[in-house]
Design a protein around this motif. Structure first.
Motif, PDB file in Angstrom:
ATOM      1  N   PRO A 229       0.695  -1.266   0.166  1.00  0.00           N
ATOM      2  CA  PRO A 229      -0.052  -0.089  -0.106  1.00  0.00           C
ATOM      3  C   PRO A 229       0.960   1.160   0.107  1.00  0.00           C
ATOM      4  CG  PRO A 229      -0.179  -1.236   2.048  1.00  0.00           C
ATOM      5  CD  PRO A 229       0.726  -1.860   1.133  1.00  0.00           C
ATOM      6  N   GLN A 230       0.310   2.134  -0.702  1.00  0.00           N
ATOM      7  CA  GLN A 230       1.157   3.390  -0.902  1.00  0.00           C
ATOM      8  C   GLN A 230      -0.025   4.495  -0.874  1.00  0.00           C
ATOM      9  OE1 GLN A 230       3.573   4.703  -4.142  1.00  0.00           O
ATOM     10  NE2 GLN A 230       5.322   4.960  -3.175  1.00  0.00           N
ATOM     11  N   GLU A 231      -0.287   5.233   0.099  1.00  0.00           N
ATOM     12  CA  GLU A 231      -1.275   6.277   0.441  1.00  0.00           C
ATOM     13  C   GLU A 231      -2.697   5.664  -0.322  1.00  0.00           C
ATOM     14  OE1 GLU A 231       0.043   9.581  -2.067  1.00  0.00           O
ATOM     15  OE2 GLU A 231       1.935   9.785  -0.586  1.00  0.00           O
ATOM     16  N   ASP A 232      -3.305   6.252  -1.085  1.00  0.00           N
ATOM     17  CA  ASP A 232      -4.527   5.466  -1.484  1.00  0.00           C
ATOM     18  C   ASP A 232      -4.372   4.543  -2.818  1.00  0.00           C
ATOM     19  OD1 ASP A 232      -5.773   7.231   0.043  1.00  0.00           O
ATOM     20  OD2 ASP A 232      -6.333   8.628  -1.494  1.00  0.00           O
ATOM     21  N   TRP A 233      -3.129   3.950  -3.138  1.00  0.00           N
ATOM     22  CA  TRP A 233      -2.783   3.079  -4.242  1.00  0.00           C
ATOM     23  C   TRP A 233      -2.235   1.983  -3.547  1.00  0.00           C
ATOM     24  CZ3 TRP A 233      -4.121   4.576  -9.153  1.00  0.00           C
ATOM     25  CH2 TRP A 233      -4.507   5.690  -9.273  1.00  0.00           C
TER      26      TRP A 233
ATOM     27  N   PHE B  61      10.186  -3.755 -12.300  1.00  0.00           N
ATOM     28  CA  PHE B  61       9.288  -3.281 -12.988  1.00  0.00           C
ATOM     29  C   PHE B  61       7.939  -2.824 -12.123  1.00  0.00           C
ATOM     30  CE2 PHE B  61      11.548  -5.483 -15.778  1.00  0.00           C
ATOM     31  CZ  PHE B  61      11.574  -5.252 -17.201  1.00  0.00           C
ATOM     32  N   ARG B  62       7.584  -1.475 -12.150  1.00  0.00           N
ATOM     33  CA  ARG B  62       6.850  -1.173 -11.220  1.00  0.00           C
ATOM     34  C   ARG B  62       5.380  -0.264 -11.690  1.00  0.00           C
ATOM     35  NH1 ARG B  62      10.433   1.926  -6.590  1.00  0.00           N
ATOM     36  NH2 ARG B  62      11.070  -0.214  -5.855  1.00  0.00           N
ATOM     37  N   PHE B  63       4.388  -0.553 -11.059  1.00  0.00           N
ATOM     38  CA  PHE B  63       3.113   0.039 -11.618  1.00  0.00           C
ATOM     39  C   PHE B  63       2.285   0.298 -10.241  1.00  0.00           C
ATOM     40  CE2 PHE B  63       2.417  -4.389 -12.193  1.00  0.00           C
ATOM     41  CZ  PHE B  63       1.053  -4.879 -11.877  1.00  0.00           C
ATOM     42  N   LYS B  64       1.056   1.232 -10.680  1.00  0.00           N
ATOM     43  CA  LYS B  64       0.109   1.493  -9.392  1.00  0.00           C
ATOM     44  C   LYS B  64      -1.002   1.079  -9.947  1.00  0.00           C
ATOM     45  CE  LYS B  64       2.603   5.340  -7.144  1.00  0.00           C
ATOM     46  NZ  LYS B  64       2.499   6.506  -6.905  1.00  0.00           N
ATOM     47  N   ARG B  65      -1.889   0.495  -8.919  1.00  0.00           N
ATOM     48  CA  ARG B  65      -3.362   0.232  -9.290  1.00  0.00           C
ATOM     49  C   ARG B  65      -4.041   0.757  -7.959  1.00  0.00           C
ATOM     50  NH1 ARG B  65      -2.203  -0.223 -13.718  1.00  0.00           N
ATOM     51  NH2 ARG B  65      -2.226  -2.244 -14.823  1.00  0.00           N
ATOM     52  N   GLN B  66      -5.541   0.845  -8.158  1.00  0.00           N
ATOM     53  CA  GLN B  66      -6.274   1.266  -7.123  1.00  0.00           C
ATOM     54  C   GLN B  66      -6.312   0.278  -5.771  1.00  0.00           C
ATOM     55  OE1 GLN B  66      -8.073   4.028  -6.164  1.00  0.00           O
ATOM     56  NE2 GLN B  66      -7.025   5.326  -7.819  1.00  0.00           N
TER      57      GLN B  66
END
Length: 91
Positions: free
Chosen positions: A30-34, A48-53
């Motif tokens: 978890p990173q803030e709201d993501w 390799f990095r990406f963010k999702r809800q």
């Protein structure tokens, strides 16, 4: 709506598309709201990095198609190369 990797590549020359890459590690934090997802791919030493809800089902051991571009991040004062993922699709 399905994203088309060819259209993404045409619009941005820095993007790279790779097919059938095997995931050897998948971490979700978890990173803030993501939720920050970090993938390690077989044969690569770069994360390799990406963010999702929300959380994603684990990609560990599966093959994925990735569209990404190289980037740099500073960790503890040391520059580290990472790959920012724009599109991930399980094959």
């Amino acid at each position: 709506m399905q994203s088309d990797p060819d259209a993404l590549l045409k619009n941005n020359k820095e993007l790279i598309h790779s097919d059938a890459m095997k995931v050897k590690s998948h971490v979700q934090r978890p990173q803030e709201d993501w939720v920050l997802h970090t993938l390690m791919i077989e044969g690569y030493d770069v994360p390799f990095r990406f963010k999702r809800q929300g959380k994603y089902r684990t990609l560990l051991g599966s093959r994925v198609n990735l569209t990404y571009y190289p980037s740099h991040e500073t960790v503890a004062g040391i520059p580290v190369e990472i790959m920012k993922v724009v599109r991930v699709k399980r094959t």
